[in-house]
Scaffold this motif. Sequence first.
Motif, PDB file in Angstrom:
ATOM      1  N   ARG A  87       0.807  -1.218   0.000  1.00  0.00           N
ATOM      2  CA  ARG A  87       0.000   0.000   0.000  1.00  0.00           C
ATOM      3  C   ARG A  87       0.843   1.272   0.000  1.00  0.00           C
ATOM      4  O   ARG A  87       0.327   2.353  -0.275  1.00  0.00           O
ATOM      5  CB  ARG A  87      -0.925  -0.007   1.223  1.00  0.00           C
ATOM      6  N   ASN A  88       2.118   1.143   0.298  1.00  0.00           N
ATOM      7  CA  ASN A  88       3.003   2.303   0.287  1.00  0.00           C
ATOM      8  C   ASN A  88       3.309   2.691  -1.160  1.00  0.00           C
ATOM      9  O   ASN A  88       3.803   1.873  -1.934  1.00  0.00           O
ATOM     10  CB  ASN A  88       4.295   1.963   1.032  1.00  0.00           C
ATOM     11  N   PRO A  89       3.038   3.942  -1.575  1.00  0.00           N
ATOM     12  CA  PRO A  89       3.256   4.322  -2.981  1.00  0.00           C
ATOM     13  C   PRO A  89       4.718   4.232  -3.410  1.00  0.00           C
ATOM     14  O   PRO A  89       5.007   3.902  -4.565  1.00  0.00           O
ATOM     15  CB  PRO A  89       2.737   5.764  -3.051  1.00  0.00           C
ATOM     16  N   ASP A  90       5.646   4.523  -2.499  1.00  0.00           N
ATOM     17  CA  ASP A  90       7.061   4.406  -2.852  1.00  0.00           C
ATOM     18  C   ASP A  90       7.439   2.950  -3.117  1.00  0.00           C
ATOM     19  O   ASP A  90       8.223   2.656  -4.027  1.00  0.00           O
ATOM     20  CB  ASP A  90       7.938   4.971  -1.735  1.00  0.00           C
ATOM     21  N   VAL A  91       6.887   2.038  -2.318  1.00  0.00           N
ATOM     22  CA  VAL A  91       7.160   0.618  -2.530  1.00  0.00           C
ATOM     23  C   VAL A  91       6.609   0.178  -3.883  1.00  0.00           C
ATOM     24  O   VAL A  91       7.274  -0.544  -4.638  1.00  0.00           O
ATOM     25  CB  VAL A  91       6.561  -0.226  -1.385  1.00  0.00           C
ATOM     26  N   ARG A  93       6.128   2.010  -6.539  1.00  0.00           N
ATOM     27  CA  ARG A  93       6.946   2.594  -7.606  1.00  0.00           C
ATOM     28  C   ARG A  93       8.268   1.837  -7.753  1.00  0.00           C
ATOM     29  O   ARG A  93       8.733   1.575  -8.868  1.00  0.00           O
ATOM     30  CB  ARG A  93       7.201   4.069  -7.288  1.00  0.00           C
ATOM     31  N   LEU A  94       8.858   1.469  -6.631  1.00  0.00           N
ATOM     32  CA  LEU A  94      10.099   0.699  -6.678  1.00  0.00           C
ATOM     33  C   LEU A  94       9.868  -0.694  -7.252  1.00  0.00           C
ATOM     34  O   LEU A  94      10.729  -1.236  -7.956  1.00  0.00           O
ATOM     35  CB  LEU A  94      10.703   0.595  -5.274  1.00  0.00           C
ATOM     36  N   ILE A  95       8.711  -1.289  -6.953  1.00  0.00           N
ATOM     37  CA  ILE A  95       8.388  -2.597  -7.526  1.00  0.00           C
ATOM     38  C   ILE A  95       8.309  -2.499  -9.048  1.00  0.00           C
ATOM     39  O   ILE A  95       8.822  -3.358  -9.778  1.00  0.00           O
ATOM     40  CB  ILE A  95       7.067  -3.135  -6.939  1.00  0.00           C
ATOM     41  N   GLY A  96       7.668  -1.438  -9.559  1.00  0.00           N
ATOM     42  CA  GLY A  96       7.578  -1.263 -11.004  1.00  0.00           C
ATOM     43  C   GLY A  96       8.941  -1.097 -11.650  1.00  0.00           C
ATOM     44  O   GLY A  96       9.245  -1.730 -12.675  1.00  0.00           O
ATOM     45  N   ALA A  97       9.783  -0.250 -11.059  1.00  0.00           N
ATOM     46  CA  ALA A  97      11.119  -0.034 -11.614  1.00  0.00           C
ATOM     47  C   ALA A  97      11.960  -1.300 -11.536  1.00  0.00           C
ATOM     48  O   ALA A  97      12.667  -1.662 -12.488  1.00  0.00           O
ATOM     49  CB  ALA A  97      11.804   1.106 -10.867  1.00  0.00           C
ATOM     50  N   THR A  98      11.873  -1.992 -10.394  1.00  0.00           N
ATOM     51  CA  THR A  98      12.659  -3.211 -10.203  1.00  0.00           C
ATOM     52  C   THR A  98      12.233  -4.311 -11.162  1.00  0.00           C
ATOM     53  O   THR A  98      13.076  -5.021 -11.728  1.00  0.00           O
ATOM     54  CB  THR A  98      12.517  -3.702  -8.751  1.00  0.00           C
ATOM     55  N   SER A  99      10.921  -4.470 -11.355  1.00  0.00           N
ATOM     56  CA  SER A  99      10.435  -5.553 -12.214  1.00  0.00           C
ATOM     57  C   SER A  99      10.867  -5.352 -13.662  1.00  0.00           C
ATOM     58  O   SER A  99      11.302  -6.303 -14.326  1.00  0.00           O
ATOM     59  CB  SER A  99       8.912  -5.661 -12.117  1.00  0.00           C
ATOM     60  N   CYS A 100      10.785  -4.125 -14.168  1.00  0.00           N
ATOM     61  CA  CYS A 100      11.209  -3.872 -15.554  1.00  0.00           C
ATOM     62  C   CYS A 100      12.714  -4.072 -15.715  1.00  0.00           C
ATOM     63  O   CYS A 100      13.176  -4.677 -16.693  1.00  0.00           O
ATOM     64  CB  CYS A 100      10.819  -2.459 -15.972  1.00  0.00           C
ATOM     65  N   TYR A 113      11.803   5.174 -12.128  1.00  0.00           N
ATOM     66  CA  TYR A 113      12.723   5.734 -11.138  1.00  0.00           C
ATOM     67  C   TYR A 113      12.707   7.264 -11.118  1.00  0.00           C
ATOM     68  O   TYR A 113      13.212   7.881 -10.169  1.00  0.00           O
ATOM     69  CB  TYR A 113      14.161   5.281 -11.425  1.00  0.00           C
ATOM     70  N   ALA A 114      12.156   7.894 -12.154  1.00  0.00           N
ATOM     71  CA  ALA A 114      12.278   9.345 -12.322  1.00  0.00           C
ATOM     72  C   ALA A 114      11.766  10.119 -11.111  1.00  0.00           C
ATOM     73  O   ALA A 114      12.282  11.196 -10.790  1.00  0.00           O
ATOM     74  CB  ALA A 114      11.545   9.785 -13.587  1.00  0.00           C
ATOM     75  N   ARG A 115      10.759   9.590 -10.417  1.00  0.00           N
ATOM     76  CA  ARG A 115      10.201  10.265  -9.242  1.00  0.00           C
ATOM     77  C   ARG A 115      11.257  10.500  -8.164  1.00  0.00           C
ATOM     78  O   ARG A 115      11.187  11.478  -7.399  1.00  0.00           O
ATOM     79  CB  ARG A 115       9.047   9.416  -8.691  1.00  0.00           C
ATOM     80  N   PHE A 116      12.259   9.627  -8.097  1.00  0.00           N
ATOM     81  CA  PHE A 116      13.261   9.717  -7.036  1.00  0.00           C
ATOM     82  C   PHE A 116      14.482  10.549  -7.432  1.00  0.00           C
ATOM     83  O   PHE A 116      15.354  10.772  -6.594  1.00  0.00           O
ATOM     84  CB  PHE A 116      13.723   8.310  -6.634  1.00  0.00           C
ATOM     85  N   PHE A 117      14.566  10.980  -8.689  1.00  0.00           N
ATOM     86  CA  PHE A 117      15.748  11.717  -9.124  1.00  0.00           C
ATOM     87  C   PHE A 117      15.939  13.005  -8.314  1.00  0.00           C
ATOM     88  O   PHE A 117      17.071  13.404  -8.028  1.00  0.00           O
ATOM     89  CB  PHE A 117      15.646  12.058 -10.612  1.00  0.00           C
ATOM     90  N   THR A 118      14.826  13.661  -7.969  1.00  0.00           N
ATOM     91  CA  THR A 118      14.896  14.917  -7.221  1.00  0.00           C
ATOM     92  C   THR A 118      14.323  14.786  -5.810  1.00  0.00           C
ATOM     93  O   THR A 118      14.104  15.793  -5.142  1.00  0.00           O
ATOM     94  CB  THR A 118      14.136  16.016  -7.978  1.00  0.00           C
ATOM     95  N   ASP A 119      14.074  13.564  -5.361  1.00  0.00           N
ATOM     96  CA  ASP A 119      13.544  13.337  -4.016  1.00  0.00           C
ATOM     97  C   ASP A 119      14.630  13.662  -2.982  1.00  0.00           C
ATOM     98  O   ASP A 119      15.746  13.142  -3.072  1.00  0.00           O
ATOM     99  CB  ASP A 119      13.108  11.876  -3.881  1.00  0.00           C
ATOM    100  N   PRO A 120      14.339  14.519  -1.992  1.00  0.00           N
ATOM    101  CA  PRO A 120      15.361  14.861  -0.981  1.00  0.00           C
ATOM    102  C   PRO A 120      15.902  13.644  -0.241  1.00  0.00           C
ATOM    103  O   PRO A 120      17.065  13.645   0.187  1.00  0.00           O
ATOM    104  CB  PRO A 120      14.611  15.804  -0.030  1.00  0.00           C
ATOM    105  N   ARG A 121      15.086  12.611  -0.079  1.00  0.00           N
ATOM    106  CA  ARG A 121      15.550  11.415   0.626  1.00  0.00           C
ATOM    107  C   ARG A 121      16.623  10.672  -0.162  1.00  0.00           C
ATOM    108  O   ARG A 121      17.423   9.928   0.421  1.00  0.00           O
ATOM    109  CB  ARG A 121      14.374  10.477   0.903  1.00  0.00           C
ATOM    110  N   ALA A 122      16.628  10.829  -1.492  1.00  0.00           N
ATOM    111  CA  ALA A 122      17.613  10.162  -2.342  1.00  0.00           C
ATOM    112  C   ALA A 122      18.765  11.083  -2.714  1.00  0.00           C
ATOM    113  O   ALA A 122      19.596  10.724  -3.551  1.00  0.00           O
ATOM    114  CB  ALA A 122      16.945   9.641  -3.612  1.00  0.00           C
ATOM    115  N   ALA A 123      18.815  12.257  -2.092  1.00  0.00           N
ATOM    116  CA  ALA A 123      19.910  13.186  -2.356  1.00  0.00           C
ATOM    117  C   ALA A 123      21.135  12.787  -1.545  1.00  0.00           C
ATOM    118  O   ALA A 123      21.100  11.868  -0.720  1.00  0.00           O
ATOM    119  CB  ALA A 123      19.478  14.611  -2.020  1.00  0.00           C
ATOM    120  N   ARG A 124      22.203  13.501  -1.763  1.00  0.00           N
ATOM    121  CA  ARG A 124      23.437  13.217  -1.040  1.00  0.00           C
ATOM    122  C   ARG A 124      23.217  13.380   0.461  1.00  0.00           C
ATOM    123  O   ARG A 124      22.598  14.350   0.907  1.00  0.00           O
ATOM    124  CB  ARG A 124      24.536  14.167  -1.507  1.00  0.00           C
TER     125      ARG A 124
END
Length: 417
Positions: free
Chosen positions: A10-14, A16-23, A188-199
């Motif tokens: 139910r977590n939207p981030d999970v 999205r990651l499932i979609g990116a991982t599966s492809c 994966y594009a959603r996470f490119f500018t996500d602060p949690r995935a920043a340095r």
Amino acid sequence: MATPLVAAVRNPDVRRLIGATSCSALASGIFLGALPLAVAERGGGPLQVGMVSAALTIWWIVSMPLSALVDRWGVGLTLRVAAPLRIVALLVIAAHAVVRGEASIAVMGAGALAYGLVDVVTDTAASALPALVVDEDRYDEAYSLFYTVNRVADLVLGPSAGALLLVTERWLPFVLAGLLLAVSYAAYARFFTDPRAARVSSTGEAGGWFTRITAGVRHVWDDPFLRAVVLTLTGIVIAEEIVAVVVTPYFRDGSGRSDWAQMLGFIRSGTGIAAVVAALCSGALARRFTRTRTLSVVALGGALCPAVLAIAPHWLPVLGALTIAAVAESLWVPLVQSEVARRTPPHLMARTRAAMMFITWGTLPFTSLVGGGIAQAVGVRPVLMAAAIAALASCALGIWRYAGWRSNARRAVRAEH
């Protein structure tokens, strides 16, 4: 009340990651399933398959400095820049279809070399991403789901699809894999500018470039569990690489089947059913029997896989060996990945992942070349038995020793109380 797996989905981030991982995993399954078949179809033996495999994995030798760049740039920026380059490398491999003779194997080797470099960077970043964007109390379920879709894609669907596409057109599996990587990039594009995935900066880090690059190694060695995992994987990964290098020519030459390529693809896909069930059950098994006990039994299965394959080059031993390997990996990886995420600070996530891969996968180019060469010279079965012995030794030094230490520590605490 929702089960832990349902709550994680139910977590939207999970999702999205499932979609990116599966492809991405389906692309890898098609690519890695078709590549050794393409080499063998052009007349390559164990040595040639080993050389192409070495080209794919040799860049893990420099995974630690590359992972330091991932931590420096941030996971989001790294994926944004590096991931598209894998598509370019696949198109280079697809070009082997228009090259005649042994030169086509050289083209595949060059493309594999380029793909391997970019894949080290991309895989390091993608593996670190879930720990940064998923809540810690969902780690076991999230990693179980990621690995499940990964197994469905690269074990059930990928190998058979790669074999069938290769029979249709030599370039087709590699082009389709590139298209799937493009879809993964979009997810994966959603996470490119996500602060949690920043340095993630750390004010506690000090020292020069060498100290920073090797910080992941020190973290792994200082943690008893991570150290045990690495020692265990050193032998297990060697055994699995030997199996991966020799199984294609071993089955081709010993099965006596004209449709050996398609049959091997279907065998690999069949192992995925058991692997998927195992991945979904990994969290429940760890809660029921403890994580350490589960990993100890799983390691034994992985170590015995080459010995099962050595029985005969026929479909039943091959199916049994590859199924054992797939189930062992499907149980091992989610349990280890979730525990690594718990034990590692965010600013060391990529370097810790790369350190573990460097220590375990750093031997793969040597293993591919030497294992393939020895198998071609003296036969496949002696090499498989030697791989099984090495894997059992690494289990004894690693997870089994750690399990004994944990058991003794618990008994000492009970005696004290």
